[in-house]
Design an enzyme around this catalytic site. Structure first.
Site, PDB file in Angstrom:
ATOM      1  CG  ASN A  70      -6.416   0.621   6.943  1.00 39.06           C
ATOM      2  OD1 ASN A  70      -6.528   1.755   7.429  1.00 39.06           O
ATOM      3  ND2 ASN A  70      -7.409  -0.261   6.940  1.00 39.06           N
ATOM      4  CB  ILE A  72      -5.753   5.534   6.737  1.00 39.33           C
ATOM      5  CG1 ILE A  72      -5.628   4.337   5.784  1.00 39.33           C
ATOM      6  CG2 ILE A  72      -5.784   6.856   5.965  1.00 39.33           C
ATOM      7  CD1 ILE A  72      -4.400   4.304   4.929  1.00 39.33           C
ATOM      8  N   GLY A  73      -5.663   6.320   9.819  1.00 35.04           N
ATOM      9  CA  GLY A  73      -5.947   7.327  10.845  1.00 35.04           C
ATOM     10  C   GLY A  73      -6.969   8.356  10.405  1.00 35.04           C
ATOM     11  CB  CYS A 131     -14.281   6.795  16.200  1.00 33.34           C
ATOM     12  SG  CYS A 131     -14.504   6.814  14.444  1.00 33.34           S
ATOM     13  CB  ILE A 192     -17.335  -6.628   9.992  1.00 33.48           C
ATOM     14  CG1 ILE A 192     -16.288  -7.357   9.162  1.00 33.48           C
ATOM     15  CG2 ILE A 192     -18.418  -7.500  10.504  1.00 33.48           C
ATOM     16  CD1 ILE A 192     -15.581  -8.515   9.837  1.00 33.48           C
ATOM     17  CG  ASN A 193     -14.567  -0.506  10.452  1.00 35.92           C
ATOM     18  OD1 ASN A 193     -13.518  -0.582   9.802  1.00 35.92           O
ATOM     19  ND2 ASN A 193     -15.179   0.633  10.678  1.00 35.92           N
ATOM     20  N   GLY A 218      -9.617  -7.839   4.137  1.00 40.16           N
ATOM     21  CA  GLY A 218      -9.281  -8.748   3.046  1.00 40.16           C
ATOM     22  C   GLY A 218      -9.824 -10.144   3.284  1.00 40.16           C
TER      23      GLY A 218
HETATM   24  C1  LIG Z   1      -7.265   1.500   3.394  1.00 36.31           C
HETATM   25  C2  LIG Z   1      -8.573   1.307   4.109  1.00 36.31           C
HETATM   26  C3  LIG Z   1      -9.228   2.406   4.642  1.00 36.31           C
HETATM   27  C4  LIG Z   1     -10.452   2.249   5.312  1.00 36.31           C
HETATM   28  N1  LIG Z   1     -11.097   3.347   5.796  1.00 36.31           N
HETATM   29  C5  LIG Z   1     -12.314   3.201   6.388  1.00 36.31           C
HETATM   30  C6  LIG Z   1     -13.044   4.331   6.820  1.00 36.31           C
HETATM   31  O1  LIG Z   1     -12.636   5.484   6.648  1.00 36.31           O
HETATM   32  N2  LIG Z   1     -14.246   4.120   7.424  1.00 36.31           N
HETATM   33  C7  LIG Z   1     -14.770   2.851   7.625  1.00 36.31           C
HETATM   34  O2  LIG Z   1     -15.868   2.729   8.170  1.00 36.31           O
HETATM   35  N3  LIG Z   1     -14.096   1.767   7.187  1.00 36.31           N
HETATM   36  C8  LIG Z   1     -12.898   1.912   6.584  1.00 36.31           C
HETATM   37  N4  LIG Z   1     -12.229   0.809   6.123  1.00 36.31           N
HETATM   38  C9  LIG Z   1     -12.826  -0.522   6.335  1.00 36.31           C
HETATM   39  C10 LIG Z   1     -13.532  -1.014   5.085  1.00 36.31           C
HETATM   40  O3  LIG Z   1     -14.600  -0.170   4.740  1.00 36.31           O
HETATM   41  C11 LIG Z   1     -14.080  -2.435   5.311  1.00 36.31           C
HETATM   42  O4  LIG Z   1     -15.040  -2.399   6.343  1.00 36.31           O
HETATM   43  C12 LIG Z   1     -12.974  -3.407   5.686  1.00 36.31           C
HETATM   44  O5  LIG Z   1     -11.874  -3.212   4.815  1.00 36.31           O
HETATM   45  C13 LIG Z   1     -13.423  -4.871   5.652  1.00 36.31           C
HETATM   46  O6  LIG Z   1     -13.893  -5.225   4.379  1.00 36.31           O
HETATM   47  P1  LIG Z   1     -12.964  -5.927   3.244  1.00 36.31           P
HETATM   48  O7  LIG Z   1     -12.220  -7.025   3.929  1.00 36.31           O
HETATM   49  O8  LIG Z   1     -13.954  -6.366   2.232  1.00 36.31           O
HETATM   50  O9  LIG Z   1     -12.030  -4.849   2.754  1.00 36.31           O
HETATM   51  C14 LIG Z   1     -11.010   0.954   5.458  1.00 36.31           C
HETATM   52  C15 LIG Z   1     -10.340  -0.149   4.906  1.00 36.31           C
HETATM   53  C16 LIG Z   1      -9.142   0.015   4.239  1.00 36.31           C
HETATM   54  C17 LIG Z   1      -8.470  -1.198   3.658  1.00 36.31           C
END
Ligand SMILES: Cc1cc2nc3c(=O)[nH]c(=O)nc-3n(C[C@H](O)[C@H](O)[C@H](O)COP(=O)(O)O)c2cc1C
Length: 245
Positions: A70, A72-73, A131, A192-193, A218
């Protein structure tokens, strides 16, 4: 039979241990049509910044064989609208809010923490340090122990709730960053992020995302989420908050 799933996170009582991942459920309203948000441990909100942001151009999503990117920004309404509309709504639903904050300077994070003092329904603050730091040539806070700890220290000084530092896997030594943010006052870590990635269109050899790069999430990232403090269970939890004290 009723099973008691209640737990605590950084000293905050939660009815169960499942929380949303920031950015995956905005501020909970859309999700509430499908899941009672008050039954969740907490809703971790999309990272909010000081000013409203339109985010990056589209396309902002790219599928990969075992995850997605993603870009999104950090689109969002900004802290004023968030405090006026989003947080009161979560509080009115009886949900606990973990408010994720993001900034481009230490001062912006500090200001956001100030603004959240006494906010309704606020259970914890999650500090999204993935960031770019405008004061250090755009180097991501999470990739530098001094920068990450400066942000966390500034937030910890102002916050009236416990804080979680959300770490980036895009570093050589995540343990050093984890140690630095805990020493700076984080009460817990979010792991994690997303991982920085790039998807190319095989026909055009051009990036699929308009923003060129994006964050990979994912199933693909699960093995990357590092074991924290020797506890191997975090290895499969891509997005999990581990209390540190
Ligand atoms: C569409 C999308 C938007 C996200 N926006 C943020 C965000 O604004 N702030 C943040 O800390 N993480 C953001 N994330 C990261 C998720 O919170 C998460 O850390 C990341 O997707 C890894 O976990 P997962 O594989 O279980 O999704 C975003 C993830 C996705 C898919």
């Amino acid at each position: 039979m009723t099973v008691d799933l209640s737990t605590t996170l950084a000293g905050v009582a939660l009815p169960m241990p499942v929380l949303t991942a920031s950015g995956c459920a905005a501020a909970g309203r859309e999700l509430d049509a499908f899941v009672d948000v008050s039954a969740l441990g907490a809703v971790v909100t999309k990272s909010v910044m000081r000013a409203p942001r339109t985010g990056r151009p589209t396309p902002r999503m790219a599928e990969t064989p075992s995850g997605m990117l993603n870009s999104i920004g950090l689109q969002g309404p900004g802290i004023d609208a968030f405090l006026e509309h989003d947080l009161p709504w979560l509080a009115s639903r009886g949900a606990r809010a973990v408010v994720s904050i993001a900034g481009s300077s230490v001062e912006e994070y500090a200001d956001l923490a100030d603004r959240l003092r006494g906010a309704p329904g606020l259970a914890l603050i999650e500090v999204n340090i993935s960031c770019p730091n405008v004061e250090d040539r755009g180097k991501v806070f999470a990739c530098s122990a001094p920068a990450a700890s400066a942000v966390v220290a500034a937030v910890a000084e102002r916050a009236d709730v416990p804080i979680l530092a959300k770490l980036s896997p895009d570093v050589t030594d995540i343990v050093a960053i984890a140690r630095a943010v805990v020493d700076a006052g984080a009460h817990g870590l979010s792991l994690i992020n997303t991982l920085l990635g790039l998807v190319l269109d095989p026909d055009t050899l051009r990036p699929v995302l308009a923003g060129i790069t994006g964050g990979l999430s994912g199933p693909a990232v699960r093995p990357v989420a590092p074991p924290c403090q020797g506890c191997r269970c975090w290895g499969w939890a891509a997005s999990a908050a581990a209390p540190t004290r």
